[in-house]
Design a protein around this motif. Structure first.
Motif, short mmCIF file in Angstrom:
data_model
loop_
_atom_site.label_atom_id
_atom_site.label_comp_id
_atom_site.label_asym_id
_atom_site.label_seq_id
_atom_site.Cartn_x
_atom_site.Cartn_y
_atom_site.Cartn_z
N SER A 153 64.49 105.73 23.01
CA SER A 153 63.80 104.50 23.03
C SER A 153 64.00 104.38 21.45
CB SER A 153 62.49 104.45 23.18
OG SER A 153 61.89 103.28 23.06
N ILE B 11 65.66 98.89 22.13
CA ILE B 11 66.53 99.19 22.98
C ILE B 11 66.44 100.68 23.59
CG2 ILE B 11 68.53 100.00 21.42
CD1 ILE B 11 70.43 98.73 23.39
N LEU C 28 67.91 104.12 26.19
CA LEU C 28 69.05 104.75 26.87
C LEU C 28 68.27 105.87 27.64
CD1 LEU C 28 72.26 105.10 27.35
CD2 LEU C 28 71.85 106.90 25.58
N TRP C 29 68.19 105.59 28.93
CA TRP C 29 67.55 106.30 29.82
C TRP C 29 68.33 107.41 30.68
CZ3 TRP C 29 63.53 105.73 27.26
CH2 TRP C 29 63.28 104.38 26.90
N THR D 227 70.57 101.53 30.50
CA THR D 227 70.17 100.97 29.24
C THR D 227 69.40 99.58 29.43
OG1 THR D 227 70.74 100.35 27.05
CG2 THR D 227 72.36 99.51 28.55
N TYR E 121 66.87 96.52 26.96
CA TYR E 121 66.32 96.12 25.72
C TYR E 121 65.56 94.91 25.78
CZ TYR E 121 70.25 92.85 26.77
OH TYR E 121 70.88 92.16 27.59
N LEU F 77 73.05 96.87 21.97
CA LEU F 77 73.72 97.12 23.25
C LEU F 77 75.19 97.91 23.00
CD1 LEU F 77 73.24 97.05 26.14
CD2 LEU F 77 74.07 94.88 26.33
N VAL G 251 74.81 101.19 21.32
CA VAL G 251 74.38 102.34 22.49
C VAL G 251 74.99 102.80 23.28
CG1 VAL G 251 72.49 102.78 24.17
CG2 VAL G 251 71.72 101.79 21.67
N ALA G 252 75.89 101.58 23.75
CA ALA G 252 76.95 102.08 24.77
C ALA G 252 77.97 102.98 24.36
CB ALA G 252 77.46 100.66 25.37
N VAL H 168 77.36 103.89 31.90
CA VAL H 168 76.24 103.35 31.34
C VAL H 168 75.99 102.07 32.03
CG1 VAL H 168 74.98 102.48 29.27
CG2 VAL H 168 76.28 104.45 29.03
N LEU I 10 73.36 98.66 33.28
CA LEU I 10 72.40 97.93 32.51
C LEU I 10 72.14 96.86 34.04
CD1 LEU I 10 70.71 96.13 30.51
CD2 LEU I 10 73.03 94.97 30.10
#
Length: 184
Positions: free
Chosen positions: A70, A85, A87-88, A99, A101, A117, A120-121, A133, A135
């Protein structure tokens, strides 16, 4: 025994993705006052300083427990947090991560979500070697649809009555970026 994940700092152009800090309480308070952010996140309502501090601690707990990352989205110019944002990693056994946000009202309209985004991706697909990934975006949320598409996510379909948010079953558009599509 694991010590958990290390929350990184990631360069997102005019923004920095970094661990949450106690100095981010104004962001959490603003998020709590938004009608939608608490529905899609764990931002506390009603807001209090104690609840804000507990929110910050939960963000660090997620890394300690290896659930995911997080990150606060902070304006690089003044380090003021404008959103969050994540990333789980709960689906890593299947080779995918999720992901999501949110951006506080005062931080909207400057591309923070798109920069975060895309960053993170790219980090997940290349540095972490996660194959996929994904969303979820509600169909009415045209700003998030545009953000996902600009960040290189492809729309894969509509998931009808996919999840409950705020006590209501909601449809979700599914977007994804996959490692196979990333430039070498």
């Amino acid at each position: 025994m694991t010590d958990g994940l290390v929350i990184p700092e990631l360069d997102a152009g005019p923004f920095l993705l970094r661990p949450f800090r106690t100095g981010d309480l104004p962001l959490i308070e603003e998020g709590a006052a938004d009608p939608y952010i608490p529905v899609i996140s764990s931002v506390p309502v009603p807001y209090s300083e104690a609840e804000g501090l507990a929110f910050v601690e939960r963000q660090h707990d997620r890394a300690r427990e290896c659930v995911g990352y997080s990150l606060a989205i902070a304006d690089r110019a003044d380090d003021r947090a404008v959103g969050q944002i994540g990333l789980w990693l709960t689906e890593m056994a299947e080779g995918r991560a999720a992901t999501g946000y949110w951006i506080a009202p005062s931080g909207r309209g400057r591309g923070a979500a798109g920069h975060a985004l895309a960053t993170v991706a790219r980090w997940a697909l290349t540095d972490l070697a996660i194959p996929r990934v994904h969303l979820h975006v509600e169909p009415w949320n045209t700003a998030s649809v545009r953000t996902a598409e600009r960040a290189g996510f492809r729309r894969e379909g509509l998931l009808r009555s996919w999840m409950e948010l705020g006590g209501v079953r909601r449809d979700m558009l599914l977007f994804a970026r996959v490692a196979a599509d990333e430039p070498a």
